[in-house]
Design an enzyme around this catalytic site. Structure first.
Site, mmCIF file in Angstrom:
data_model
loop_
_atom_site.group_PDB
_atom_site.id
_atom_site.type_symbol
_atom_site.label_atom_id
_atom_site.label_comp_id
_atom_site.label_asym_id
_atom_site.label_seq_id
_atom_site.Cartn_x
_atom_site.Cartn_y
_atom_site.Cartn_z
ATOM 1 N N ASP A 64 76.201 40.256 -25.308
ATOM 2 C CA ASP A 64 76.746 40.968 -26.543
ATOM 3 C C ASP A 64 77.832 41.996 -25.830
ATOM 4 O O ASP A 64 78.558 42.423 -27.281
ATOM 5 C CB ASP A 64 75.960 41.187 -27.596
ATOM 6 C CG ASP A 64 74.878 41.954 -27.291
ATOM 7 O OD1 ASP A 64 75.204 42.768 -25.978
ATOM 8 O OD2 ASP A 64 74.108 42.478 -28.035
ATOM 9 N N ARG B 259 75.367 46.669 -33.209
ATOM 10 C CA ARG B 259 76.255 45.204 -33.105
ATOM 11 C C ARG B 259 77.144 45.046 -34.465
ATOM 12 O O ARG B 259 77.283 46.070 -35.462
ATOM 13 C CB ARG B 259 75.206 44.145 -32.962
ATOM 14 C CG ARG B 259 74.938 44.041 -31.627
ATOM 15 C CD ARG B 259 75.682 42.759 -30.871
ATOM 16 N NE ARG B 259 75.565 41.749 -31.704
ATOM 17 C CZ ARG B 259 74.603 40.747 -31.483
ATOM 18 N NH1 ARG B 259 73.554 41.073 -30.356
ATOM 19 N NH2 ARG B 259 74.488 39.654 -32.134
#
Lengths: 601, 601
Positions: free
Chosen positions: A52, A243
């Site tokens: 990610d 995130r």
């Protein structure tokens, strides 16, 4: 009963595996109008999990393909990194909070995080717009490379034969196909089928630490929940990675005994559920409270290994996890994969177009193997520190906050430190003419003003990943008659028949983009005096002046270390500095391009 | 023979005319989820020509709808303006070169130019994504407004009856339809059908100068061809307006005798072709050479007029050219239209949602009529200067370069100077608490750092055109215990039942977005200490600190003139400052919102 004849087809490049390495390569080749196919044995796109983190350099690179905008819209930006250590009263306390990206030349001074599925969608949508789709439920069953030397040496031949099996026969197609490819890329992950077919060994060892990973929307009083954090507690280490939206990813150090099957000696996911991982994280983050529901989780223990070869005869390549496996703790996995393919794609494109010699392809392995080795070395150092016990009164040989911070503050993790060694595409002469444009490193960002309309432009945006070599002509002060004479003499040299600009010219399809940057201030610079070779279009000429409002710019020569005598700088299609020459030595560039370029047939 | 019954339908808002005013309004209303239809009698989109200049303020406004990105990608940016006057040796010479945008607070310090068709496509594509399409080949044939006072006063009624005629019957639909609308907007141009149905007069006079306009790709040695230029020669004036790609638009002053039909007294396009316009331009630009092929041309002579009314009973409105006609010389046409609709759309949305009283709609005319009158006044001054003979030895009472420059350097043309007078939605108290946030003017751009993750944010991007009022809570230094107590007391006031936040609360659908900005530096600010009312989400809290790399920011309180005592600032959904109050006088905001807001039923 009739036996159906197997379908045969030809393609310039066949890519096996639609992860970050494969998708990046497919998109780059489609961009370059190379005939490419990409297959993946999975029936559908991934939905969650996996990598990610996108480093500052990878954002620059995506920008050069026009893909950064969407990433920046969807991602989380991580600007700060915080370090927590055991406090004297139990639990953890903040010891350092610092910049997450310490490379001063980063155009995007942050790390971008976004789930891998969303990142892959950026590539997939771009590919769709270029007419390329991933062929899913398609598995390679055999691969053969011709042993005929002549065939291997001929860039127009199709020496790789791959048998593909369709796993999903619903469309009534023949389940088998034989693809004859000029080149094959295996972007098929850590357990790469492609790599195994050619018996390429992986050098290195298994990591001895085991980590749990989980994505969740937290409810917490932990002050740095939206910064990158490393908490080294007496109960183990936890990474906090913010995130997109409200998500946070946790990497949680686990104890071997809790996850290893004693019989097989391998990680057994059944032995530990997400609740146990979460409890471990909660304990490590005390006295802060952390609750929330997890959306995805896994457990991993990976090796730190590099493939012994990245290519077979420059016809079959591997990239990404197929080449190197390491822990995700430095956030490098997806970045290494994307950068592998970025390095390879333009070289394949040049060869397929007939512009460059096959030998150019050898620099893929030399450049990226060097990088991978450095990555593994960094990962080992970093992992050791991260997994070590923190320095406390009871543990006086533990890891100190200073040690950790010093290792963290490298420009390696930003991707900006990547430095390719001298080769056919990286000269090693005349570095002193442009100290800020390091041979083998990426061109750093700086803003110049366009001469014709005073519009500021980011230099990196003048260097798109479009398969062309860029020639940056730093003219010095063109308004100075002496310097003007030098520039005119250089132009005369470039116009000679044997000069690279003419030697490698293809009518109507140049391999070069000439960008002129004068040291003059705008009001002293006369565009119409400039030789036409240096202004193929009015938009190609810049001055080193501030933007019209005086807010930025105007120090580009100084920033790049280019003196008033000027310099010629050849930038590779991937944005890395390839060669530097004085204005009066155009032959340096002639020799540079002659080392790998092919004269049009 | 059966007579088909005419179809009847209802709609919240019917827009007549799909030019910039109509499209802007349709898109804004669709964004606000208002039931809207838009009709246009033309069978297809325009292809070329018309307006092309987008002012800095209009770019800001488009950004607030998420539409600026594409404009910025496609447009030409004009950073500089050059002025040429007769030289002593004949022909013209440069007299001034200056910033094209002189408003220091412009977020986009340039004018954007792009053909109107491409600009309209930005709206059209956005509308499509919101499910609204222009109904083309559709003409209104009658419009009636109810005279029933109760019906007019009831915001849920449909008092406007419009008969629509389909000009294109190919789809087998009934050619006629009666639409019953709550509101109608006439965005149907200078010869507005809507305006004429209600006998709204235009005040002002016909311009006496006549200009030719042409778009071309020039080949020239004119040094400022990619800057905005005004060349005032002895043969007349020429404007040079660079455009997207290699296009340039020329506005060329023509002599009346060459274009007016002596019988009708009107402009006759047949009397002058593009060749004559081009020759006139060439003569005016001597000694510079100009050649090229024109892609589009026209001739115009427009009036400088303002409609006496912009609305009938706040049920039928007109916007854009239907309200005001003027010369295109200040590049204002499309901007005025877009800004009219931007002003109107959120007010209609508030009323349709039942959030605001009908009286709010009256501020559309009061605010935009004032602007239109200022625009006409500016246009007259500017046109007179531009059309005048330049100052020369022979013409000592001509227009001097200084006069011209002084008039040019206003922040009126940038759109940033627009200043709405006090009204129900513009308070006039407590300006001294935030001198840089002028009541009735748009919120200027400034970057603050988000407290939770140190990510820099442009304040304007926190004020999207999303129908919500924004409450900017400048807390002062929250880390100071005395100031913290003041903030907590203010929060207690806001939590009282009669406070606007509770009074106008609709469960699950707030009309307000609370954004908190602390004067603290990040490392002194503790997000978790902040009352929860001021942090509905972690992303809503900012500090006045520099960005992590120290490159910008950190002076926002000073820039906005907010002191350490803090301030409450209510920003209208269109980005204009509506009210300011001290922290200890929440009742000022209660009164402000009570003047136009409705309590939920």
């Amino acid at each position: 009963m009739s036996v159906p004849s197997v379908r045969h087809s030809e393609v310039d490049v066949l890519i096996i595996g639609a992860g970050p390495a494969g998708l990046m390569c497919a998109n780059a080749l489609a961009n370059a109008k190379v005939n490419v196919r990409i297959v993946d044995q999975r029936a559908s796109k991934i939905a969650a999990g996996n990598g990610d983190g996108i480093s500052p350099r990878t954002i620059e690179l995506l920008q050069s393909y026009g893909l950064a905008e969407r990433l920046l819209k969807e991602c989380c930006q991580i600007h700060l990194a915080a370090f927590y250590n055991p406090s004297s009263t139990g639990g953890i306390e903040l010891t350092n909070r610092t910049l997450n990206v310490t490379a001063p030349s980063a155009r995007y001074p942050f790390e971008a995080t976004l789930n891998q599925a969303a990142i892959q969608d950026i590539f997939l949508d771009s590919m769709t717009s270029l007419g390329v789709e991933v062929e899913r439920s398609t598995m390679p069953t055999s691969i053969e490379l011709s042993k005929d030397e002549d065939e291997l040496a001929d860039p127009t031949s199709y020496p790789v034969r791959v048998a593909l099996q369709r796993l999903d026969e619903s469309e009534g197609e023949q389940p088998e196909e034989i693809v004859h490819a000029k080149f094959v890329l295996g972007g098929d992950g850590a357990h790469s089928w492609t790599r195994k077919q050619f018996d390429i060994t992986m050098d290195g060892e298994q990591s001895d630490s085991i980590w749990g990973v989980m994505d969740l929307v937290p409810d917490t009083d932990f002050p740095d929940i939206r910064n990158k954090c490393l908490a080294q507690s007496n109960h183990g280490s936890v990474f906090v990675i913010p995130r997109e939206k409200d998500l946070v990813r946790l990497y949680v150090q686990l104890e071997e005994k809790d996850v290893i099957d004693p019989v097989t000696g391998r990680v057994d996911k059944d032995r530990m559920g997400p609740d146990h991982i979460f409890k471990t994280a909660q304990k490590s983050l005390e006295p802060y409270k952390l609750t929330g529901e997890f959306l995805w989780w896994t457990i991993y223990s990976v090796g730190q290994r590099v493939a012994s070869k990245f290519s077979i005869n420059n016809r079959v390549f591997i990239a990404g996890d197929a080449c190197h496996t390491h822990t995700p703790k430095a956030g490098q996995g997806m970045n290494a994969s994307i950068n592998d393919s970025h390095n390879l794609a333009w070289k394949i494109a040049q060869v397929v177009r007939g512009w460059a010699d096959m030998s150019l392809l050898s620099t893929y392995e030399s450049e990226r193997h060097k990088f991978a080795s450095e990555l593994i070395a960094f990962d080992k150092t970093w992992s050791t520190l991260v997994c070590g016990k923190p320095l406390t009164g009871q543990n006086s040989d533990g890891v100190s906050p200073e040690q950790l911070l010093k290792t963290f503050q490298t420009d390696f993790t930003s991707g900006i430190g990547v430095h390719y060694h001298p080769s056919v595409v990286v000269n090693d002469a005349y570095q002193e003419l442009a100290g800020g444009l390091v041979l083998g490193k990426r061109v750093p960002p700086y803003k110049f003003m366009r001469a014709a309309d005073a519009r500021p432009f980011e230099l990196q945006d003048l260097l798109p990943s479009d398969s062309l070599f860029k020639l940056l002509v730093f003219t010095g002060e063109f308004s100075d008659p002496l310097q003007q004479a030098r520039v005119e003499s250089m132009v005369a040299d470039m116009q000679k028949p044997h000069s690279f600009l003419n030697r490698y010219a293809t009518p109507g399809d140049s391999r070069f983009d000439v960008i002129t940057i004068s040291k003059d201030r705008k009001d002293k610079f006369d565009l119409l005096q400039l030789p036409t070779l240096l202004r193929s279009h009015w938009s190609k000429v810049f001055v080193d002046d501030t933007d019209p409002t005086g807010s930025f710019g105007g120090e580009g020569y100084s920033y790049f270390g280019v003196g008033s005598e000027g310099a010629l700088v050849a930038v590779r299609p991937d944005g890395y500095v390839g060669a530097i020459a004085p204005l009066d030595r155009v032959e340096v560039l002639d020799a540079y391009f002659a080392s790998f370029m092919k004269i049009p047939a």
